[in-house]
Structures are given as C-alpha cells and as structure tokens.
Design an enzyme around this catalytic site. Structure first.
Site, PDB file in Angstrom:
ATOM      1  N   GLU A 105       0.837  -1.213   0.000  1.00  0.00           N
ATOM      2  CA  GLU A 105       0.000   0.000   0.000  1.00  0.00           C
ATOM      3  C   GLU A 105       0.866   1.254   0.000  1.00  0.00           C
ATOM      4  O   GLU A 105       0.562   2.238  -0.682  1.00  0.00           O
ATOM      5  CB  GLU A 105      -0.936  -0.035   1.214  1.00  0.00           C
ATOM      6  CG  GLU A 105      -1.975  -1.146   1.077  1.00  0.00           C
ATOM      7  CD  GLU A 105      -2.842  -1.306   2.308  1.00  0.00           C
ATOM      8  OE1 GLU A 105      -2.283  -1.551   3.387  1.00  0.00           O
ATOM      9  OE2 GLU A 105      -4.070  -1.177   2.184  1.00  0.00           O
TER      10      GLU A 105
ATOM     11  N   GLU B 243      -3.789  -9.572   3.699  1.00  0.00           N
ATOM     12  CA  GLU B 243      -4.562  -9.269   4.900  1.00  0.00           C
ATOM     13  C   GLU B 243      -5.697 -10.254   5.145  1.00  0.00           C
ATOM     14  O   GLU B 243      -6.015 -10.586   6.280  1.00  0.00           O
ATOM     15  CB  GLU B 243      -5.115  -7.837   4.816  1.00  0.00           C
ATOM     16  CG  GLU B 243      -4.084  -6.748   5.031  1.00  0.00           C
ATOM     17  CD  GLU B 243      -3.310  -6.362   3.781  1.00  0.00           C
ATOM     18  OE1 GLU B 243      -3.345  -7.117   2.796  1.00  0.00           O
ATOM     19  OE2 GLU B 243      -2.659  -5.296   3.806  1.00  0.00           O
TER      20      GLU B 243
HETATM   21  N1  3HC Z   1       4.331  -7.618  11.335  1.00  0.00           N
HETATM   22  C1  3HC Z   1       5.100  -7.993  12.372  1.00  0.00           C
HETATM   23  N2  3HC Z   1       5.895  -9.086  12.341  1.00  0.00           N
HETATM   24  C2  3HC Z   1       5.895  -9.784  11.217  1.00  0.00           C
HETATM   25  C3  3HC Z   1       5.122  -9.446  10.096  1.00  0.00           C
HETATM   26  C4  3HC Z   1       4.314  -8.285  10.189  1.00  0.00           C
HETATM   27  N3  3HC Z   1       3.560  -7.868   9.172  1.00  0.00           N
HETATM   28  N4  3HC Z   1       5.323 -10.358   9.134  1.00  0.00           N
HETATM   29  C5  3HC Z   1       6.222 -11.238   9.628  1.00  0.00           C
HETATM   30  N5  3HC Z   1       6.555 -10.889  10.885  1.00  0.00           N
HETATM   31  C6  3HC Z   1       7.532 -11.559  11.752  1.00  0.00           C
HETATM   32  C7  3HC Z   1       7.117 -12.944  12.151  1.00  0.00           C
HETATM   33  O1  3HC Z   1       6.273 -12.907  13.278  1.00  0.00           O
HETATM   34  C8  3HC Z   1       8.450 -13.583  12.452  1.00  0.00           C
HETATM   35  O2  3HC Z   1       8.859 -13.104  13.699  1.00  0.00           O
HETATM   36  P1  3HC Z   1       9.754 -14.004  14.663  1.00  0.00           P
HETATM   37  O3  3HC Z   1      11.030 -14.236  13.933  1.00  0.00           O
HETATM   38  O4  3HC Z   1       9.879 -13.168  15.870  1.00  0.00           O
HETATM   39  O5  3HC Z   1       8.971 -15.248  14.875  1.00  0.00           O
HETATM   40  C9  3HC Z   1       9.367 -12.960  11.423  1.00  0.00           C
HETATM   41  O6  3HC Z   1       8.697 -11.779  10.975  1.00  0.00           O
HETATM   42  C10 3HC Z   1       9.673 -13.823  10.238  1.00  0.00           C
HETATM   43  O7  3HC Z   1       8.446 -14.299   9.704  1.00  0.00           O
HETATM   44  P2  3HC Z   1       8.354 -15.711   8.988  1.00  0.00           P
HETATM   45  O8  3HC Z   1       8.890 -16.761   9.882  1.00  0.00           O
HETATM   46  O9  3HC Z   1       6.970 -15.841   8.484  1.00  0.00           O
HETATM   47  O10 3HC Z   1       9.405 -15.477   7.807  1.00  0.00           O
HETATM   48  P3  3HC Z   1       9.304 -15.832   6.280  1.00  0.00           P
HETATM   49  O11 3HC Z   1      10.534 -15.311   5.685  1.00  0.00           O
HETATM   50  O12 3HC Z   1       8.926 -17.257   6.111  1.00  0.00           O
HETATM   51  O13 3HC Z   1       8.051 -14.990   5.699  1.00  0.00           O
HETATM   52  C11 3HC Z   1       6.640 -13.112   5.313  1.00  0.00           C
HETATM   53  C12 3HC Z   1       8.056 -13.604   5.677  1.00  0.00           C
HETATM   54  C13 3HC Z   1       6.281 -13.545   3.896  1.00  0.00           C
HETATM   55  C14 3HC Z   1       6.626 -11.586   5.407  1.00  0.00           C
HETATM   56  C15 3HC Z   1       5.623 -13.726   6.291  1.00  0.00           C
HETATM   57  O14 3HC Z   1       6.073 -13.506   7.599  1.00  0.00           O
HETATM   58  C16 3HC Z   1       4.244 -13.184   6.173  1.00  0.00           C
HETATM   59  O15 3HC Z   1       3.463 -13.640   5.366  1.00  0.00           O
HETATM   60  N6  3HC Z   1       3.912 -12.207   7.020  1.00  0.00           N
HETATM   61  C17 3HC Z   1       2.597 -11.660   7.090  1.00  0.00           C
HETATM   62  C18 3HC Z   1       2.452 -10.560   6.104  1.00  0.00           C
HETATM   63  C19 3HC Z   1       1.125  -9.917   6.246  1.00  0.00           C
HETATM   64  O16 3HC Z   1       0.118 -10.530   6.522  1.00  0.00           O
HETATM   65  N7  3HC Z   1       1.106  -8.602   6.044  1.00  0.00           N
HETATM   66  C20 3HC Z   1      -0.085  -7.855   6.158  1.00  0.00           C
HETATM   67  C21 3HC Z   1      -0.105  -7.229   7.492  1.00  0.00           C
HETATM   68  S1  3HC Z   1      -1.615  -6.480   7.815  1.00  0.00           S
HETATM   69  C22 3HC Z   1      -1.508  -5.011   7.026  1.00  0.00           C
HETATM   70  O17 3HC Z   1      -0.557  -4.709   6.379  1.00  0.00           O
HETATM   71  C23 3HC Z   1      -2.670  -4.128   7.273  1.00  0.00           C
HETATM   72  C24 3HC Z   1      -2.673  -2.962   6.376  1.00  0.00           C
HETATM   73  O18 3HC Z   1      -3.426  -3.254   5.252  1.00  0.00           O
HETATM   74  C25 3HC Z   1      -3.219  -1.741   7.041  1.00  0.00           C
END
Ligand code: 3HC
Ligand code: NAI
Length: 692
Positions: free
Chosen positions: A105, A125
């Site tokens: 975004e 999301e």
């Molecule tokens: N916020 C905070 N922490 C996050 C995060 C996020 N968005 N995404 C990942 N992390 C953290 C994980 O909790 C993990 O922490 P840890 O090492 O302390 O356990 C660390 O990052 C690594 O994550 P993964 O083990 O999943 O690492 P990968 O390399 O396998 O994957 C990733 C990375 C693809 C970014 C995956 O973590 C993922 O899919 N994350 C979620 C992304 C997501 O859903 N983003 C949308 C957030 S909501 C949003 O943006 C709302 C907005 O529209 C207003």
C-alpha cells in the site's frame, strides 16, 4: 529510529529498518514521515527513494501492534501514504524480496515503483481475517485492473513481481543491483511533472456490476465462516463505483469492523502461534543444529511410509528398514502408489515423481543405515519391540546420529534409557496420514540435548510441518487432551445422545469431523487396543464401555463397513445405525442411567471444556511451553476450527469464569470428578486473565 535517511548525490534514500521484515510499526511510520520532511526541506534533493533493509521491502503493518493503541497512533499508515503521495518531489519505491500488505500500500502511494524480479507481491490481509486498510483495495485495481486485483485481495496469495511486469504496478523491473537501477530511474524522473498518482487512474471495466455480483456469489460460497473475503469484494466494489476518497472511507470502515472480529483475532493468534511454537525458552535461537543429509526409518507400516515421504519431498534421501522382505516390498509399493496418485491428479511432475520415488530405498540391514544422520523408529507400539530396536540402533548408528521414536503413547525417557546416548534420543510424533498432516509433536525427553531439539524444530520447518514441543507424559499434548474429549463423548451416549447428535453438534461448531465419524474413519479398534492396554493399570479412570461393545461386535468403522454408523459398499457416507442406537439405549438401561434430552450446547461445552481443562493441566505441568502451542496442536492435528483459534484461545474468548461456571454445573452430574478444575484455570480466572 526505524528508518535510515541518506542523501546520495541529489537523491534522498529512505531505508526502512525494522527487522525482521520492516513491519510498518509506529516508529517506522514516524521515521518515514520525518525523513520525508527532511527531503522536502533540502533543495539539493530532487527525488526520493523508499526501500527496505534486510530481507524485505516491507511485510506490511506491524501485526504485533494490532491490539495496541500504537496501531492507530499518528502518523497512521494513511498519513504516511498521504505525505508520500502529495510530496512535491518524485517518490520511488525500490522493491525487493517481500512487498506485502501495508508495504504494498505504501508502494502504491509512491509516484513510481521499480522492483527486482522474484519479489513476492501480495495483499495477504485476508489471511489474517482483515482487508487491506491503507488504500490497497482502492489503488491495486487501478494498476492491475479489477479482476486481477480482486483475485489477489480475496486470496491473499503472493505473485512474483515478474508476472506483474506488464501492469501499471511497476514502472521498471531491474536486473542486477536494485539500488543502482532505482537511482538511475530517479535521476531520469527527477524533473518530470506532473507527478503521477495511482489514485487518479480510472478503473475501466465494462459491465462491472455483473462481474462483482458473480464475485460475491463465488466468494460467499468459498469463505466458510470467515467474513473477510466478502468484505474484500465490497471494498473493491467501492473502488469501481465510488470516488476515490469515498472508496477509502468504505475500506476503512470495513477494516475497522473486521479487525475486531473473533475470526480475525483467531487467525492472527494462529499466525503468531505457528511462529512462537518454534521457540523454546531455554534453547537459544542460535543453538547450532546437526546437519541432516540422510534419514532412516524403521518400519514400513502406515506411519513409516508416510514419514519417509516427508523427507523425500524435501529432497532428503531416506532408507526404510524392515524385518522381512515381504513387509518392505509392501511398504515401498504403498509409497509408490501414493506418489502415483498424486502424479495422476497432476499435482506432481513426472520428474519430481521419479526424484522422490528414487530417494526412498529399502533395506533389511541395520549396518546399511548406520551412517544416517537421523533415524526415526515407527515399529509396533510395544515397549519390548521398541527396546529391541533402540538397543540395536545404539549399537550400530554413528556417533551424533539422532535417534527418534514415533511412539504415540510410550515413555520417551524409558525408550532413551535403552541406549547409552539418551541425549541423542527424541520423540517425533507424526500424525496419520504422516505425509499429509501438518502437525509434528516433538517430544523432549529429560535428557534430550538442546541441539537435538533445535535440529528437530528446524527439520520440522524443512518438511513443512508445524513442530510443537511437548514434554514427556502419557499421550503428550494432543492425545492426552483428546482422551478427556472422548470420555465425555462416551458419557454423552450413555446419558441420552446418539453418535449422530454428538457429531452434528460439534461439527456445527466448525470441527471437521465429530468424534464418532472420526472413530469410524481411523478405525475404532485402535482406540480399543489402547484402552485395553492403558486402562489396565488405571482402574480409577472411568469411561463409557459403549465403544468396547461396538468393537466386540466387530464394528471397527469404515474398514469393516460398519462402525458407529452403517456404510454402503463404495460409499463413505455415514448412515445412522438403528442397531448401534439400540445397543446404546440398552447399555444405558444395563448401567441404570436414565436417558434424557441433551442440548447441543451441553454437548459442545462438555467436549471442548474437557479439552480446555486438560490443556490447562498440561500448561501447569510445563508439558507445553505456552497456551498457543496447545492451540497449534489442535488446529493442525485435530481439525479444531481455525476461526475459533484452538481450544485455549476459544476458552479465552468465552471468558474463563464462564467456562468454570459451566464446569461446576457438569461436576454435579455423573463422573463429576472429571470436572475438577485445573489450578491454573482458577488462578487465571480469579485475576480476570486468559490463557493467551
Ligand atoms: N508484522 C510484524 N511481524 C511480522 C510481520 C508483520 N507484518 N510479518 C512477519 N513478521 C515476523 C514474524 O512474526 C516472524 O517473527 P519471529 O522471527 O519473531 O517469529 C518474522 O517476521 C519472520 O516471519 P516468517 O517466519 O513468516 O518469515 P518468512 O521469511 O517465512 O516470511 C513473510 C516472511 C512472507 C513476510 C511472512 O512472515 C508473512 O506472510 N507475514 C505476514 C504478512 C502480512 O500478513 N502482512 C499484512 C499485514 S496487515 C496489514 O498490512 C494491514 C494494512 O493493510 C493496514
Ligand atoms: P504398523 O503396524 O502399520 O507398522 C509397523 C511396521 O513396523 C510393520 O510394517 C512391521 O513389520 C514393522 N516392524 C515391527 N517390528 C519391527 C522391527 N523390530 N524392525 C523393523 N520393522 C519392524 O504401525 P503404525 O501404525 O505405522 O505405527 C507405528 C508407530 O507409530 C507406533 O509406535 C504407533 O503408536 C505410532 N503412531 C501411529 C499412528 C497411527 O495413526 N497409526 C499415529 C501416530 C503414531
């Protein structure tokens, strides 16, 4: 400071620095705004690049902040995007690795976007039960078109940047050094005006109403109990039918509505629960792991075959050892057939099929497996047989090899004691079918070495399992709890329910399958054998004998064409059985229990609260490290409904005081002893706290 500001020549570079994935938490958002101000005030700066340090551009909003006031504190992500979009100097997003959620975004708020190939682009999301809340639903359709954007938003699936190369999302894909490419692009655009804004692009989709209606129907049918996917369609619909700013308001309202839902909280709990499970408090994250380049499995039965497939799927060679050639041939043939079925379904290429089949070899000789880095025993569930196998393994396996047992009920410490290297012994409890089920309970013995535990946890990720550590106890986390659930299911039959009524009630709550349909699928004889063995020395444990009566009549389930239900040949559909229902009614009379009408609420409460109470004991005893580990066991191994977040999370949503009040009521009924509350539950409830 969670972003770094640098000026290189006449280009300002803002680098988000919030490891691990540059989540857009409050500090990072503030730092971007501050940096934007510096860039605006510096006359030497002609253009601004925003990028991310480390392994991501940005993984999106910081999900850890979601339940805190920081999530909405100014500058909000909206504010950051406004500052970027309204900047008087061109802002370029330099994207690499991961660009998701709020990260995308933010990039969409920039005037230009350049990216490396292979970057993962997503608005994920929906997987957290929400929708993109910082303009994603309004801006993505403007650059990708309605259909492609809707697909990405509703599925949350990542798309590789090169697949989007032809769209208006990217101005350039950069081969080679991203920052060099981005700098060159910034130089080129430094004086170009007006600055393009995604919000000004018009979405052109003839007959969009028909498409949106079609999408609503499809998504409604697929969303199950989750509200978010349909709300995603509504938000995207606003992008087409309303002015940009009005669309933003629709998106914002829907986001705020969704973020409060239990379904979203449950999905976020599962997201963090999965990651927390791999952390063990006294095993530092930098504990060295042992290299696992080859694996041996003892026993080519139901579990051994499935276990072997996991490693072959991950490219690790596996040898399977059996006692007799016949059993080995049968086991290997079953594995081959499994792969053939996947090949036929088109889910495996011929090349991968051959690769995997060839990675699995058979042997009858212990000497042949001596050099394996890890050996997993999956022989009969009998301590005598386990003793024989582990003594032999201790004799032949190379020093440093990890010796694992797939036992589902036996004491891993006793198994370890059969060897002179108990520190190398661990339990790896796979669930059936082992090549499919996500859960892997990793059983830590009293003497298991930390590096052995760390290796098992790392390996669980490699074979795409959710590894959850359990201490040694009867049944570990999952089966110890399910025993209490099954006991209640049996008592409910004696007191007035039919198997169908129990199954329907719990399935209505969202379980994949009720206890009796599950018994028929897995084979009622398995539980029968376990009860015979385990209850011999536990005369104080009361349980309903209905399941024993069923087995005595040969009704083992689907495999015998009859179980709790009747089955027709070639049909897995369960039909209520008059014979079984009569048998149950007769049994109630025999034991002098007057049958009564039992509500669905009582059924579900008794089944789930029995899980919760035992889960609390497991926590209390330190068998599980944290409540979310128990939830992960139930979400990934026992078909607990995801939207309810697992038994412990579910109890929290109901309120522990309410759960205890219901338990008190059931304690007044038959077998009241089963409802003695765990001390932990009482103390948490007294402090108005939950498990999580
Ligand atoms: N916020 C905070 N922490 C996050 C995060 C996020 N968005 N995404 C990942 N992390 C953290 C994980 O909790 C993990 O922490 P840890 O090492 O302390 O356990 C660390 O990052 C690594 O994550 P993964 O083990 O999943 O690492 P990968 O390399 O396998 O994957 C990733 C990375 C693809 C970014 C995956 O973590 C993922 O899919 N994350 C979620 C992304 C997501 O859903 N983003 C949308 C957030 S909501 C949003 O943006 C709302 C907005 O529209 C207003
Ligand atoms: P199974 O009976 O299907 O297979 C056992 C295999 O081990 C047989 O092929 C047998 O020939 C072989 N075997 C027996 N003794 C041996 C020895 N000394 N050396 C080499 N091979 C030997 O049993 P299953 O179901 O695969 O169970 C294996 C283990 O996994 C048990 O400990 C069981 O409790 C556990 N388990 C079983 C689950 C299930 O759903 N079946 C689930 C989780 C764990």
């Amino acid at each position: 400071m969670s972003a770094e500001y640098q000026v290189v020549g006449n280009i300002a570079v803002i680098t988000m620095k919030n490891p691990p994935v540059n989540g857009l938490g409050h500090a990072t958002r503030s730092a971007i705004v501050e940096s934007m101000k510096l860039a605006a005030l510096d006359d030497a700066v002609k253009a601004i690049i925003i990028t991310g340090a480390g392994k991501a551009f940005s993984g999106g909003a910081d999900i850890k902040e979601f339940n805190s006031p920081k999530a909405f504190a100014e500058p909000s992500l909206h504010t950051v995007i406004n500052v970027v979009e309204n900047a008087s100097k061109p802002v370029i997003a330099a994207i690499h690795s991961v660009c998701m959620g709020g990260g995308l975004e933010l990039a969409l708020g920039c005037h230009y976007r350049v990216a490396t190939t292979g970057a993962q682009i997503a608005l994920p999301e929906v997987k957290l039960g929400i929708l993109p809340g910082a303009g994603g639903t309004q801006r993505l359709p403007r650059v990708l078109g309605l259909e492609m954007a809707l697909n990405m938003i509703v599925s949350g699936a990542p798309v590789a940047s090169e697949k989007l190369a032809e769209t208006a999302l990217f101005n350039e894909l950069i081969d080679g050094d991203l920052m060099l490419g981005a700098m060159a692009f910034a130089e080129k655009m430094a004086d170009v005006r007006p600055l393009p804004r995604v919000r000004d692009i018009k979405i052109d989709y003839p007959n969009h109403e028909a498409f949106l209606q079609f999408s609503r129907n499809t998504v409604r049918a697929m969303a199950g109990p989750f509200p978010a996917p349909l709300k995603c369609v509504e938000a995207v619909a606003a992008a087409v039918t309303k002015k940009f700013d009005d669309g933003l308001i629709v998106e914002r309202d829907l986001f705020l509505e969704l973020v409060q839902t239990t379904e979203s909280k449950a999905l976020r709990h599962a997201f963090f629960g999965e990651r927390a499970a791999s952390k063990v408090p006294d095993v530092p994250e930098d504990t060295p792991t042992r290299p696992i380049k080859s694996v041996a499995v003892i026993g080519a039965g139901t579990m051994g075959g499935g276990i072997a497939m996991n490693f072959a799927n991950a490219g690790i060679p596996v040898q399977i050892l059996e006692m007799k050639q016949e059993a080995l041939d049968k086991g290997l043939a079953t594995i081959r057939k499994n792969y053939e079925n996947t090949l036929k379904k088109g889910k495996l290429t011929q090349e991968k099929f051959e690769q995997r089949v060839n990675l699995i070899t058979g042997t009858l000789s212990y000497e042949a497996i001596a050099q394996a880095d890890l050996v997993i025993e999956a022989v009969f569930e009998d301590m005598g047989v386990k003793e024989q196998v582990f003594k032999k393994l201790d004799e032949v396996m190379k020093p440093g090899a990890i010796l694992a047992s797939n036992t589902s009920t036996l004491d891993v410490d006793v198994i370890a004691s059969f060897t002179k290297r108990p520190e190398d012994v661990i339990g790896t409890h796979f669930f059936s079918p082992a090549n499919v089920m996500k859960l892997l309970e990793i059983v830590r013995g009293k003497k298991t070495a930390k590096d052995v535990l760390a290796t098992a946890l790392a390996l669980s990720k490699k074979i795409k399992k959710t590894g959850v550590v359990s201490g040694v106890c009867d049944g570990f986390i999952g089966n110890r709890m399910i025993e209490q659930y099954s006991r209640q299911a049996g008592f409910l039959l004696e007191e007035g329910c039919t198997p169908e009524q129990v199954d329907k009630a719990i399935e209505k709550l969202g379980f994949a399958m009720g206890p009796f349909r599950m018994g028929d699928l897995a084979g009622n004889d398995i539980g029968w054998a376990i009860r015979k063995r385990r209850y011999v020395d536990k005369p104080h444990v009361t349980y309903s004998k209905t399941a024993d009566l069923l087995c005595e009549s040969g009704r083992f389930g689907q495999k015998t064409g009859a179980g709790w239900y009747d089955y027709k040949a070639g049909d897995r559909k369960p039909y209520p059985s008059q014979l079984v229902n009569d048998m149950i009614i007769q049994h109630s009379a025999d034991i002098g229990v007057e049958r009564r009408k039992i509500s669905d609420q009582e059924i579900t409460e008794r089944l789930i609260f029995a899980l919760v109470n035992e889960g609390a004991r497991i926590l209390e005893e330190g068998i599980a490290t944290r409540a979310s580990d128990i939830d992960m066991v139930y979400l990934t191994g026992y078909g607990f409904p995801l939207h309810r977040g697992g038994p412990m999370f579910y109890a929290d949503t109901l309120g522990l005081t309410n759960v205890l009040m219901a338990m008190e009521k059931y304690a007044k009924g038959r077998h009241g002893d089963a409802w003695k509350p765990a001390a932990l539950m009482l103390s948490l409830a007294a402090e108005a706290k939950g498990f999580n």
